[in-house]
Scaffold this motif. Structure first.
Motif, mmCIF file in Angstrom:
data_model
loop_
_atom_site.group_PDB
_atom_site.id
_atom_site.type_symbol
_atom_site.label_atom_id
_atom_site.label_comp_id
_atom_site.label_asym_id
_atom_site.label_seq_id
_atom_site.Cartn_x
_atom_site.Cartn_y
_atom_site.Cartn_z
ATOM 1 N N CYS B 251 -19.949 38.392 -51.261
ATOM 2 C CA CYS B 251 -19.535 39.687 -51.786
ATOM 3 C C CYS B 251 -19.147 40.569 -50.621
ATOM 4 O O CYS B 251 -19.914 40.735 -49.684
ATOM 5 N N HIS B 279 -25.913 36.550 -58.816
ATOM 6 C CA HIS B 279 -26.327 36.898 -57.454
ATOM 7 C C HIS B 279 -25.316 37.855 -56.806
ATOM 8 O O HIS B 279 -25.684 38.948 -56.356
ATOM 9 N N GLU B 280 -24.064 37.452 -56.783
ATOM 10 C CA GLU B 280 -23.050 38.289 -56.123
ATOM 11 C C GLU B 280 -22.856 39.604 -56.873
ATOM 12 O O GLU B 280 -22.556 40.634 -56.261
ATOM 13 N N SER B 281 -23.004 39.585 -58.185
ATOM 14 C CA SER B 281 -22.904 40.836 -58.950
ATOM 15 C C SER B 281 -24.001 41.804 -58.526
ATOM 16 O O SER B 281 -23.792 43.018 -58.482
ATOM 17 N N GLY B 282 -25.181 41.251 -58.230
ATOM 18 C CA GLY B 282 -26.272 42.094 -57.740
ATOM 19 C C GLY B 282 -25.881 42.798 -56.444
ATOM 20 O O GLY B 282 -26.080 44.008 -56.285
ATOM 21 N N HIS B 283 -25.286 42.039 -55.530
ATOM 22 C CA HIS B 283 -24.767 42.658 -54.307
ATOM 23 C C HIS B 283 -23.689 43.698 -54.660
ATOM 24 O O HIS B 283 -23.683 44.810 -54.149
ATOM 25 N N HIS B 308 -30.370 44.480 -49.549
ATOM 26 C CA HIS B 308 -29.180 43.974 -50.257
ATOM 27 C C HIS B 308 -29.544 42.720 -51.045
ATOM 28 O O HIS B 308 -29.204 42.564 -52.221
ATOM 29 N N GLU B 309 -30.265 41.828 -50.362
ATOM 30 C CA GLU B 309 -30.653 40.569 -50.995
ATOM 31 C C GLU B 309 -31.623 40.817 -52.161
ATOM 32 O O GLU B 309 -31.640 40.049 -53.132
ATOM 33 N N SER B 312 -29.416 41.227 -55.174
ATOM 34 C CA SER B 312 -28.788 39.996 -55.665
ATOM 35 C C SER B 312 -29.826 39.074 -56.286
ATOM 36 O O SER B 312 -29.590 38.475 -57.344
ATOM 37 N N GLU B 316 -30.121 37.515 -60.061
ATOM 38 C CA GLU B 316 -30.055 36.052 -60.129
ATOM 39 C C GLU B 316 -31.348 35.478 -60.713
ATOM 40 O O GLU B 316 -31.293 34.624 -61.615
#
Lengths: 515, 515
Positions: B251, B279-283, B308-309, B312, B316
Motif C-alpha cells: 500500500c 490487510h492492505e485496506s487496513g493500511h 501502521h501494521e 492492517s 486482516e
C-alpha cells in the motif's frame, strides 16, 4: 563564475548536459503525472496532484533560468562559434543551440506574465465550458479578449531582440519553432482551394460508403486486446510503453523507455478505436525512436508539434486508412472476432473507414474535410492577433467561413466557434500544426516510397518494419537536429507544399468515389 | 538570518509549514513513482525511473537539511518552549517536534555514509538473490558483514548527542520511533513462551481444518471484482484510492486523497487475495483517515510502522479471520459466485482460513506461528548488532531457533536465513514491527470493543463503520501526536503487553482446535 569562464567547452558542455538532464528529468515526471491524472488517479487526488504539478513546474523553471546555464552556454558558444547558429550539425552543437533557445525564451517571460496567463486561462477555461453548454458566446468573449491581451504582451516579450514578422509568429514558435503565419498562409491558401474543390466533387457523387467496421458490438476487452496486437504489429514496443484508456486519447510518457498512450473505447466503434490507436502509436513510435544516448537532451526530443503530428497521421491515414492495410486487417478481424466480422470484405472496410462528409465538428471530421476545419481556426486566430478581427465578431466570421469552405450553416456557437478548448487555454498558434502534420506526413510518405519501393505490398502481409525503419533513420533519430521545414527539405528534397497531400487525397478518394 | 530571528513564532511556523509541505510533496511524488514502477511501468523504463527517483530524493534531502529549516525550527521552539519536547499537545507543537526530529536525523547522516549504504545494499541485494537461489550462505555473508559495519557507523551518527542504549535502537528508531531492544525483548520473551506452548497444544490435537475458501478456480476478474466490493464495504474509499495488482501486495500512494494499494491474484486462491486486500485496506484506511487540514505535515502522517501494521492486521485478522466476519462473507461469496461456492459453510470457511501449521516460511505463516518467525529474526539481528553473534554463525543460530520455537529442521539457507530480503537492504530494526503490529492490533481491538460494545454482531450483517469510526477518531486523526507506546497507553489505558494478543489467540484457536 571565474572558474567557469576558464572552463573548456567540453567541460562546460558536460556540466550543461548534467543540469539540463535534471530539468528534463523533472519535466518527464510532470508528463507522467499528467498521464496518471487522466488515466489512473482517483477523483479525490485532484488538489494534491495540482500542488505536485505546480511545484515541479516551478522547480523546473527555476533550474532552467539560473545564470549558470547562461554562462555554460556562452562558453560552449564561444568555443564552437558559428556552428552553433546553423542547423543540422553534430549532436553537441544541436543541444547547445536548442538549450540556448529554451533558456532565452524562459528568461524573456516575466513571472508575472506567466501567472497572469495561467490565471486568465484557468478562468477562461471554466467560462468556455459554461458558454459552450449555454451556447452563449457573450459568457466567453470577455475572457478571450483578456487572454488575447496577455498573449500580445507575451508575444512582445518573446520577440524581444529577434526579428519576428508578427505577434502570431512569436506564439506559434512555442509549438512549431520558426513557424510564420505568412508562410503557412502561402501553403494553406492553395490547399484550401483544392480541398474545397475535392470535397465538392465528392459530394456531387452522392455516394456514401457503408461503415462496416463500426456498428458491431465488440465490447471493451476484445477491442483492447485487438488494438494492442495491431499497435505491436505496426511497431509500437510494449516493452517500452503502455496502452490504456482515458476520456480523450493522447500520448505522453515518463521519459526514455516509458511511453504511455491512451485510447477511448466505445463498445461498437472498433474502427474508431483502431484509428485512434494507430494515431497515438505514431506519436509513441516517434518517441520510442529517439536514441538512448540522447535521452533527456534536445537531440532526443521532437522537432515540433507539426512533425509529431506527421508521424501520427502517417500511421492513422497513409497506412491505417489505405486499401492495402485493410486487405491485411480485415483478415485479422475475421480471424480475431469470428462470426462478428465473418463476412468482412477488405474493400468495403477500406471504403467504410474513408467516408467523406461535410460536418460541423473538427474532431469527428474525415481525412479530407479535417484540414478545412483547421484552416478556419488558423485564419481567424491570425486575424484576431493582427487586430483585423474583433473578438465580438468571431462567431459571425466563423459561420461565414464554414459556409464558404464547407457549405454548412452553423446553428449555434456550441457547435461553432466554441467547440474547441484550445483558445480558452491560450493556445494560439496550435491549430495549424494539425494540418502541417498532414502535409508533412504526405510528403514524407512519398519520400519513403521512393526510397523503399513497394512498401504497400508489405502492408497486405502485415509487414510494416520497412516504413518504420525509414522513419526512425530519417526522422526519429534526428531529434531536434533540424527545424521542421529544413527536415522536410532534407528528407524529401522539397520545401513543404500542398502537392503531396493533394496527390494522396485525389488518388484515394478518386478511387473510392470514382472521380 | 537577522530578519528570520526577529520573526514571530507564528510567522516562522507558517514558513516552516510551507517549506516542509514542499518536501512532502516531492516525497509523495516519489512514493507514487514507486507504485507506478511496480504496477504500471513497462520494463524498459527502469533506468529512467531510477534516475527520477534518485533526483527527487536528492532534492528532498537538500530541501530538508538547509540551515533555514533549522532557524525556523529554533524560533518556534524558543517561542513555544517546553511544550515542544512533550508528547501529545496541539498540532503545531507536534509538527515542530517531528520536523525537528527529521531535520536532526537528516543532518546527522553524512552524505558519504548514505551513499556507502546505498551502494553496499545494492550489491548485497544482488548477492542475496544469487545466494538464496544457490542455497549458499557464503555468497552473501561478506556483503552482510560489510553492511552491518556501515549500519553500526550509521547508528553512531544517528545517536550523536542523544542517549541511546544500544546501536540497534538507533536503527529501529527509523521505523519505530523510540523503539528499544530491551523493551521489545521484555514483551516478546513471555509472548514467545506462550506462543510456543499454544502451537504445541494445537499440534497435539492433530486437527487440520480443510481450506474450503481456497482451491476453487475463480479467475482473475471475478476475484478482483469481489475483493473490491469487500474493501469498499469495510470502508476503503475508492474515490480516494485504487486497488491494482503487483508481484507482492503493498500500500502506497501519491498523497492526500490518492492511496494506491495492490494485491496479488492466483486464480484459485480467493482466500489469499481476500486476506491480502483486507490487510492492505487496513493500511489504506489509516492513510485515508488522516485529516485534510494536516495533509503533508507530521500531524497527517503515521506514528510508526508498528502502528501502521496494527491497522492492517486488525482488518486482516481480528476482523477478516473472525467467525462473525465469515458468517457475512460466506453469504456474499455464495451470492457472488453462485455454484462455485454453492455449499459454502461459514464455520468451515472460518476454520479453513485459520489453519495453524508449523512451517519454515514467514510470509506463508498463519496468525499464531507468524510471530515466532518474527522473533527469530529480531533476536538474531539484535545479537549481531550487539556483537554477540558473528555473521558466519547466523545460519546455525537460525536453524537452532527454528528447532526450538517451531520444532522444525531447516534443510538449507534458501528456506532458512536467506528467505527474506530485508537484511540485504540494510533494514535492521524492521522485522519486530510486524509483531508489534499484531500486539497493538489486539490491544486496540479490545479497547474498541470496550468502547463500542457488540461490534461483531455488526460484522455478521456486513457493518464495519463503527470500528472504522473508532479507529479514525482514536488513531488515524491523531497523526504523529503520540509515539507508538504512548498512543497505546492513551487509547487502551495500558502499556503494550502480550496479554491481549494471547487472549485473542487462545479464544479463537481454543474454539477451533477444542483446546
Amino acid at each position: 563564475m571565474k572558474e567557469r569562464l576558464s572552463m573548456t567547452g567540453e567541460k562546460a558542455y558536460e556540466q550543461l548536459c548534467k543540469k539540463y538532464g535534471e530539468i528534463t528529468t523533472l519535466r518527464n515526471v510532470s508528463w507522467g503525472l499528467h498521464w496518471d491524472q487522466d488515466v489512473m488517479m482517483p477523483t479525490m487526488g485532484l488538489k494534491n496532484r495540482a500542488r505536485q504539478l505546480e511545484m515541479l513546474s516551478g522547480l523546473e523553471h527555476e533550474m532552467l533560468v539560473v545564470d549558470e546555464i547562461g554562462d555554460l552556454l556562452s562558453i560552449c558558444e564561444d568555443e564552437w562559434g558559428e556552428q552553433i547558429g546553423s542547423l543540422g550539425g553534430e549532436a553537441k552543437v544541436v543541444n547547445v543551440r536548442e538549450i540556448r533557445r529554451e533558456y532565452d525564451l524562459a528568461r524573456k517571460l516575466p513571472g508575472d506574465l506567466v501567472k497572469a496567463q495561467t490565471s486568465a486561462s484557468s478562468l477562461a477555461r471554466g467560462a468556455w465550458g459554461e458558454a459552450k453548454k449555454d451556447r452563449d458566446f457573450k459568457g466567453f468573449s470577455g475572457h478571450l479578449e483578456k487572454l488575447l491581451g496577455i498573449l500580445r504582451e507575451k508575444a512582445d516579450c518573446l520577440s524581444e531582440g529577434k526579428v519576428v514578422a508578427e505577434k502570431w509568429d512569436a506564439l506559434a514558435d512555442l509549438y512549431e519553432p520558426g513557424c510564420q503565419a505568412r508562410e503557412v498562409e502561402a501553403v494553406f491558401r492553395p490547399l484550401r482551394e483544392r480541398l474545397v474543390d475535392l470535397v465538392g466533387r465528392i459530394a456531387e457523387k452522392g455516394y456514401e460508403p457503408k461503415d462496416v467496421v463500426n456498428g458491431v458490438e465488440v465490447g471493451f476487452d476484445a477491442q483492447m486486446s485487438f488494438v494492442r496486437k495491431i499497435a505491436e504489429k505496426i511497431g509500437f514496443d510494449f516493452e517500452g510503453g503502455r496502452l490504456d484508456t482515458s476520456a480523450h486519447p493522447f500520448c505522453s510518457g515518463y521519459g526514455y523507455g516509458d511511453v504511455r498512450m491512451t485510447t477511448h473505447v466505445t463498445g461498437d466503434r472498433l474502427g474508431g478505436t483502431l484509428s485512434s490507436v494507430m494515431h497515438e502509436s505514431g506519436h509513441g513510435m516517434y518517441t520510442q525512436g529517439a536514441l538512448e544516448k540522447h535521452a533527456g537532451m534536445p537531440m532526443g526530443n521532437y522537432v515540433s508539434l507539426g512533425i509529431h503530428e506527421s508521424q501520427s497521421r502517417m500511421w492513422e491515414n497513409q497506412v491505417g486508412r489505405s486499401e492495402t492495410f485493410w486487405k491485411w486487417c480485415a483478415g485479422e478481424m475475421r480471424h480475431e472476432f469470428g462470426e462478428l466480422y465473418e463476412g468482412l470484405n477488405a474493400r468495403q472496410a477500406y471504403e467504410g473507414m474513408n467516408g467523406v462528409k461535410r460536418s460541423l465538428i473538427r474532431t469527428r471530421a474525415d481525412e479530407v474535410t479535417y484540414n478545412l476545419h483547421v484552416m478556419v481556426r488558423f485564419e481567424l486566430e491570425v486575424a484576431m492577433m493582427r487586430g483585423d478581427l474583433e473578438v465580438a465578431d468571431l462567431p459571425g466570421a466563423w459561420d461565414e467561413k464554414y459556409k464558404d469552405y464547407l457549405g454548412l450553416d452553423v446553428p449555434d456557437v456550441g457547435v461553432g466557434c466554441l467547440q474547441d478548448i484550445h483558445w480558452s487555454l491560450g493556445a494560439i498558434g496550435y491549430f495549424p500544426t494539425y494540418t502541417l502534420g498532414n502535409l508533412y506526413s504526405a510528403q514524407f510518405y512519398e519520400a519513403a516510397k521512393r526510397a523503399l519501393g513497394d512498401i504497400e505490398g508489405g502492408f497486405e502481409q502485415g509487414e510494416f518494419v520497412g516504413l518504420l525503419g525509414w522513419l526512425q533513420t530519417n526522422i526519429h533519430e534526428q531529434g531536434m537536429r533540424y527545424r521542421a521545414g529544413d527536415l522536410c527539405e532534407e528528407v524529401t528534397g522539397e520545401k513543404l507544399g500542398a502537392d503531396a497531400l493533394m496527390r494522396h487525397l485525389e488518388a484515394k478518394f478518386g478511387d473510392i468515389y470514382g472521380l
